[in-house]
Scaffold this motif. Structure first.
Motif, PDB file in Angstrom:
ATOM      1  N   GLU A   1      32.612  15.533  39.708  1.00 51.98           N
ATOM      2  CA  GLU A   1      32.238  14.494  39.767  1.00 51.98           C
ATOM      3  C   GLU A   1      32.169  14.227  41.356  1.00 51.98           C
ATOM      4  OE1 GLU A   1      34.609  11.252  37.540  1.00 51.98           O
ATOM      5  OE2 GLU A   1      35.373  13.007  36.558  1.00 51.98           O
ATOM      6  N   LEU A   2      33.230  14.608  41.941  1.00 48.21           N
ATOM      7  CA  LEU A   2      33.073  14.357  43.422  1.00 48.21           C
ATOM      8  C   LEU A   2      31.780  15.161  44.324  1.00 48.21           C
ATOM      9  CD1 LEU A   2      34.469  13.438  46.377  1.00 48.21           C
ATOM     10  CD2 LEU A   2      35.827  15.459  46.187  1.00 48.21           C
ATOM     11  N   ASP A   3      31.599  16.247  43.781  1.00 46.49           N
ATOM     12  CA  ASP A   3      30.480  17.007  44.251  1.00 46.49           C
ATOM     13  C   ASP A   3      29.023  16.318  44.077  1.00 46.49           C
ATOM     14  OD1 ASP A   3      32.059  18.825  45.604  1.00 46.49           O
ATOM     15  OD2 ASP A   3      31.951  20.496  43.597  1.00 46.49           O
ATOM     16  N   PHE A   4      29.143  15.625  42.522  1.00 44.10           N
ATOM     17  CA  PHE A   4      28.028  14.934  42.269  1.00 44.10           C
ATOM     18  C   PHE A   4      27.706  13.675  43.219  1.00 44.10           C
ATOM     19  CE2 PHE A   4      24.624  13.521  39.649  1.00 44.10           C
ATOM     20  CZ  PHE A   4      23.957  14.700  39.242  1.00 44.10           C
ATOM     21  N   PHE A   5      28.821  13.084  43.301  1.00 45.80           N
ATOM     22  CA  PHE A   5      28.810  11.596  44.180  1.00 45.80           C
ATOM     23  C   PHE A   5      28.434  12.240  45.586  1.00 45.80           C
ATOM     24  CE2 PHE A   5      31.025   9.190  47.488  1.00 45.80           C
ATOM     25  CZ  PHE A   5      30.630   7.922  46.922  1.00 45.80           C
ATOM     26  N   LYS A   6      29.043  13.228  46.153  1.00 39.19           N
ATOM     27  CA  LYS A   6      28.307  13.649  47.256  1.00 39.19           C
ATOM     28  C   LYS A   6      26.733  13.816  47.245  1.00 39.19           C
ATOM     29  CE  LYS A   6      32.821  15.720  49.340  1.00 39.19           C
ATOM     30  NZ  LYS A   6      33.308  16.809  49.710  1.00 39.19           N
ATOM     31  N   LEU A   7      26.317  14.453  46.266  1.00 34.98           N
ATOM     32  CA  LEU A   7      24.964  14.864  45.923  1.00 34.98           C
ATOM     33  C   LEU A   7      24.045  13.732  45.963  1.00 34.98           C
ATOM     34  CD1 LEU A   7      23.236  17.585  45.602  1.00 34.98           C
ATOM     35  CD2 LEU A   7      23.461  17.248  43.211  1.00 34.98           C
ATOM     36  N   LEU A   8      24.520  12.701  45.289  1.00 28.30           N
ATOM     37  CA  LEU A   8      23.866  11.317  44.989  1.00 28.30           C
ATOM     38  C   LEU A   8      23.720  10.444  46.534  1.00 28.30           C
ATOM     39  CD1 LEU A   8      25.695   9.867  42.063  1.00 28.30           C
ATOM     40  CD2 LEU A   8      23.178  10.700  42.141  1.00 28.30           C
ATOM     41  N   ILE A   9      24.775  10.492  47.257  1.00 34.50           N
ATOM     42  CA  ILE A   9      24.767   9.793  48.660  1.00 34.50           C
ATOM     43  C   ILE A   9      24.131  10.611  49.702  1.00 34.50           C
ATOM     44  CG2 ILE A   9      26.663   8.497  48.157  1.00 34.50           C
ATOM     45  CD1 ILE A   9      28.277  10.258  49.841  1.00 34.50           C
ATOM     46  N   SER A  10      23.555  11.689  49.346  1.00 29.14           N
ATOM     47  CA  SER A  10      22.621  12.611  50.235  1.00 29.14           C
ATOM     48  C   SER A  10      21.158  11.978  50.235  1.00 29.14           C
ATOM     49  CB  SER A  10      22.757  13.981  50.081  1.00 29.14           C
ATOM     50  OG  SER A  10      22.031  14.353  48.765  1.00 29.14           O
ATOM     51  N   VAL A  11      21.079  11.182  49.180  1.00 26.03           N
ATOM     52  CA  VAL A  11      19.688  10.712  48.953  1.00 26.03           C
ATOM     53  C   VAL A  11      19.553   9.649  49.785  1.00 26.03           C
ATOM     54  CG1 VAL A  11      17.926   9.701  47.284  1.00 26.03           C
ATOM     55  CG2 VAL A  11      19.435  11.619  46.642  1.00 26.03           C
TER      56      VAL A  11
ATOM     57  N   GLY B   1      18.828   6.215  51.172  1.00 25.69           N
ATOM     58  CA  GLY B   1      18.691   4.829  50.768  1.00 25.69           C
ATOM     59  C   GLY B   1      20.051   4.742  49.434  1.00 25.69           C
ATOM     60  N   ILE B   2      20.872   5.583  49.108  1.00 26.94           N
ATOM     61  CA  ILE B   2      21.892   5.629  48.328  1.00 26.94           C
ATOM     62  C   ILE B   2      23.033   5.837  49.210  1.00 26.94           C
ATOM     63  CG2 ILE B   2      23.013   6.407  46.284  1.00 26.94           C
ATOM     64  CD1 ILE B   2      20.259   7.162  45.150  1.00 26.94           C
ATOM     65  N   GLY B   3      23.942   4.703  49.466  1.00 24.04           N
ATOM     66  CA  GLY B   3      25.218   4.768  49.988  1.00 24.04           C
ATOM     67  C   GLY B   3      26.266   5.092  48.929  1.00 24.04           C
ATOM     68  N   PRO B   4      27.602   4.821  49.586  1.00 23.62           N
ATOM     69  CA  PRO B   4      28.666   5.239  48.537  1.00 23.62           C
ATOM     70  C   PRO B   4      29.027   4.390  47.349  1.00 23.62           C
ATOM     71  CG  PRO B   4      29.657   5.575  50.714  1.00 23.62           C
ATOM     72  CD  PRO B   4      28.231   4.892  50.956  1.00 23.62           C
ATOM     73  N   LYS B   5      28.494   2.924  47.592  1.00 21.31           N
ATOM     74  CA  LYS B   5      28.690   1.952  46.609  1.00 21.31           C
ATOM     75  C   LYS B   5      27.311   2.288  45.471  1.00 21.31           C
ATOM     76  CE  LYS B   5      30.921  -1.915  49.126  1.00 21.31           C
ATOM     77  NZ  LYS B   5      30.757  -3.306  49.596  1.00 21.31           N
ATOM     78  N   GLY B   6      26.251   2.630  46.041  1.00 23.90           N
ATOM     79  CA  GLY B   6      25.275   2.894  45.265  1.00 23.90           C
ATOM     80  C   GLY B   6      25.464   4.268  44.305  1.00 23.90           C
ATOM     81  N   GLY B   7      26.254   5.221  45.173  1.00 30.08           N
ATOM     82  CA  GLY B   7      26.659   6.389  43.997  1.00 30.08           C
ATOM     83  C   GLY B   7      27.593   6.035  43.027  1.00 30.08           C
ATOM     84  N   GLN B   8      28.718   4.950  43.549  1.00 21.33           N
ATOM     85  CA  GLN B   8      29.540   4.602  42.615  1.00 21.33           C
ATOM     86  C   GLN B   8      29.007   3.755  41.380  1.00 21.33           C
ATOM     87  OE1 GLN B   8      32.217   1.273  43.963  1.00 21.33           O
ATOM     88  NE2 GLN B   8      33.870   2.527  42.924  1.00 21.33           N
ATOM     89  N   ALA B   9      27.962   3.226  41.611  1.00 19.21           N
ATOM     90  CA  ALA B   9      27.253   2.135  40.725  1.00 19.21           C
ATOM     91  C   ALA B   9      26.584   3.158  39.695  1.00 19.21           C
ATOM     92  CB  ALA B   9      26.460   1.156  41.291  1.00 19.21           C
ATOM     93  N   ILE B  10      25.926   4.198  40.218  1.00 22.65           N
ATOM     94  CA  ILE B  10      25.256   5.268  39.414  1.00 22.65           C
ATOM     95  C   ILE B  10      25.988   6.040  38.322  1.00 22.65           C
ATOM     96  CG2 ILE B  10      23.760   7.240  39.220  1.00 22.65           C
ATOM     97  CD1 ILE B  10      22.492   6.197  41.836  1.00 22.65           C
ATOM     98  N   LEU B  11      27.422   6.354  38.885  1.00 27.57           N
ATOM     99  CA  LEU B  11      28.280   6.879  38.090  1.00 27.57           C
ATOM    100  C   LEU B  11      29.048   6.159  37.056  1.00 27.57           C
ATOM    101  CD1 LEU B  11      29.687   9.522  40.772  1.00 27.57           C
ATOM    102  CD2 LEU B  11      28.356  10.032  38.720  1.00 27.57           C
ATOM    103  N   SER B  12      28.864   4.776  37.308  1.00 28.79           N
ATOM    104  CA  SER B  12      29.575   3.726  36.608  1.00 28.79           C
ATOM    105  C   SER B  12      28.798   3.775  35.234  1.00 28.79           C
ATOM    106  CB  SER B  12      29.764   2.487  37.282  1.00 28.79           C
ATOM    107  OG  SER B  12      30.616   2.458  38.157  1.00 28.79           O
TER     108      SER B  12
END
Length: 205
Positions: free
Chosen positions: A68-78, A80-91
């Motif tokens: 989950e952590l690795d995927f979160f890091k992958l998301l925020i590498s995009v 326009g997507i910050g930590p809050k955005g990555g958290q929202a997607i994984l929610s």
């Protein structure tokens, strides 16, 4: 960097968990997906963490598995997507759901996350599609129960069932996930297109 926090769950509120580690309380931001799987207050817990450091704030984001952590890091590498955005997607989607959505190009499913618009979701799919392998999808690597899900290759009955579900209005990733669940459970009823379709509909309804 704080790689993980390992202690006692002192409090859970909304999308935050306070972990007591040797008398020090760590405030960790969590997704709804993680929140649903937290133990009860007073029980031991280990969260793998990512620390976001900005000029005006330092925040910890926590996850129950390294995947989950690795995927979160992958998301925020995009872009326009910050930590809050990555958290929202994984929610709103599990890592496994996201893998299906990205590989199948289902940006509509991703755009359901709060604060993630259509263009951002499309960019996410475009940038991450090549980073998700077929082996990741078939292994069920990020399944919510932590167990591998054995799924056979994309045979004709499976594809036909997915196509039928899509024609009924279900999203491609949603349909693929339901069919994969049915095939993973096995059973004679899932050997033909009609049998797979009936069981997949039960999963979706």
């Amino acid at each position: 960097m704080i790689a993980f926090v390992n202690g006692i769950l002192d409090e859970k509120r909304d999308l935050q968990a306070i972990i007591d580690v040797g008398g020090i309380g760590y405030n960790v931001n969590i997704s709804a997906y993680t929140a649903d799987r937290l133990p009860s207050k007073g029980e031991p817990i280990k969260l793998y963490t990512y620390m976001s450091v900005r000029e005006d704030a330092m925040n910890l984001y926590g996850f129950l598995t390294r995947d989950e952590l690795d995927f979160f890091k992958l998301l925020i590498s995009v872009s326009g997507i910050g930590p809050k955005g990555g958290q929202a997607i994984l929610s709103v989607m599990t890592p496994d759901d996201l893998r299906f959505a990205i590989v199948s190009g289902d940006s509509k499913a991703i755009s359901k996350a709060p604060g993630v618009g259509k263009k951002t979701a499309e960019r996410l799919v475009l940038e991450l599609k090549d980073k998700i392998s077929d082996d990741d999808i078939l292994s069920g690597k990020a399944g919510g129960n932590g167990e591998n899900i054995s799924v056979p290759g994309a045979d004709e009955p499976s594809n036909e069932a997915v196509e039928a579900l899509v024609s009924l209005g279900y999203g491609l990733s949603e349909a693929s996930r339901a069919v994969r669940k049915v095939i993973g459970d096995g059973g004679a009823a899932a050997e033909d297109t009609e049998g797979i379709l009936k069981l997949a509909l039960k999963e979706l309804i």
